[in-house]
Design an enzyme around this catalytic site. Structure first.
Site, PDB file in Angstrom:
ATOM      1  N   HIS A   1       0.827  -1.207   0.000  1.00  0.00           N
ATOM      2  CA  HIS A   1       0.000   0.000   0.000  1.00  0.00           C
ATOM      3  C   HIS A   1       0.862   1.257   0.000  1.00  0.00           C
ATOM      4  CE1 HIS A   1      -3.747   2.119   0.326  1.00  0.00           C
ATOM      5  NE2 HIS A   1      -3.336   2.775   1.391  1.00  0.00           N
TER       6      HIS A   1
ATOM      7  N   GLU B   1       1.972   1.671  -3.490  1.00  0.00           N
ATOM      8  CA  GLU B   1       0.866   2.139  -4.343  1.00  0.00           C
ATOM      9  C   GLU B   1       0.838   3.666  -4.370  1.00  0.00           C
ATOM     10  OE1 GLU B   1      -3.601   3.250  -3.691  1.00  0.00           O
ATOM     11  OE2 GLU B   1      -3.219   1.184  -3.049  1.00  0.00           O
ATOM     12  N   HIS B   2       0.964   4.283  -3.198  1.00  0.00           N
ATOM     13  CA  HIS B   2       0.945   5.739  -3.118  1.00  0.00           C
ATOM     14  C   HIS B   2       2.244   6.344  -3.653  1.00  0.00           C
ATOM     15  CE1 HIS B   2      -2.652   6.549  -0.391  1.00  0.00           C
ATOM     16  NE2 HIS B   2      -2.620   5.228  -0.512  1.00  0.00           N
TER      17      HIS B   2
ATOM     18  N   GLU C   1       5.219   8.686   2.866  1.00  0.00           N
ATOM     19  CA  GLU C   1       4.071   7.763   2.860  1.00  0.00           C
ATOM     20  C   GLU C   1       4.031   6.944   4.147  1.00  0.00           C
ATOM     21  OE1 GLU C   1       1.643   7.779   0.785  1.00  0.00           O
ATOM     22  OE2 GLU C   1       2.555   9.323  -0.463  1.00  0.00           O
TER      23      GLU C   1
END
Length: 207
Positions: free
Chosen positions: A131, A134-135, A207
């Site tokens: 995740h 992903e960002h 992130e």
């Protein structure tokens, strides 16, 4: 470009096609765009079992460039072709001769053009790395070195859908637009983001 750029050359009319690619760097690329030329629905009146009048809608095959099994286009070999009557779609499965990448192209009547690249990202632990990545990949790329191209697309694009998702075993980057030029721009930005991200240690820490 992987997937969609070879769609027309693989035998689909420019209006209304979809493509999906699997296996390239553990990824899957898919897209669909329309409307399809040649998709026609005909109404056939009939009487059902209960004596009630019914109308059956029957779809005819969309226009496609004729191909035969074994044809090779842009190093993709056609290995299977089938008309999916339930969706009035012509499907063709291609396989890249060098990488083994599979590409499924589908011509249909959906006016909303969609595209998505999907990576296999099974996690080794519960730290949330997929995740975070992903960002991070949407924070600039080689071709588009801006801080937040995702935000810029939301503000300036004609997109009908623009997002990214992390699943337990994969990460998806889908886009959609009814405007063809805008659609190809979205695809270009997303493909460069996921294949050539400009990630730095600072990006990951953020992130």
């Amino acid at each position: 470009m992987i997937g969609f750029v070879t769609g027309g050359g693989l035998g689909l009319k420019r209006a209304g096609r979809s493509v999906r690619v699997r296996g390239f760097l553990g990824s899957s690329v898919r897209a669909s765009h329309g409307p399809a030329r040649g998709v026609r629905w005909s109404a056939t009146p009939s009487v059902g079992a209960a004596g009630v009048a019914e109308v059956k809608m029957v779809a005819t095959a969309p226009q496609v460039i004729p191909r035969k099994i074994g044809d090779v286009v842009e190093d993709f070999e056609l290995v299977r072709e089938e008309f999916v009557s339930e969706y009035a779609s012509q499907a063709r499965l291609w396989k890249h001769k060098k990488t083994g990448t599979e590409l499924l192209s589908v011509l249909n009547g959906d006016e909303n053009k969609t595209f998505g690249i999907v990576f296999r990202t099974p996690p080794k632990d519960s730290t949330g790395v997929p995740h975070i990545l992903e960002h991070s990949v949407l924070c600039g790329s080689k071709k588009y070195p801006v801080k937040e191209p995702f935000v810029e697309l939301i503000k300036s694009s004609l997109n009908t859908f623009l997002n990214a998702f992390t699943f337990p075993d994969k990460t998806c980057y889908p886009v959609a637009s009814c405007n063809e030029q805008d659609f190809y721009n979205l695809v270009d930005v997303y493909m460069d983001a996921v294949l050539h991200p400009a990630m730095t240690p600072d990006t990951l820490r953020q992130e």
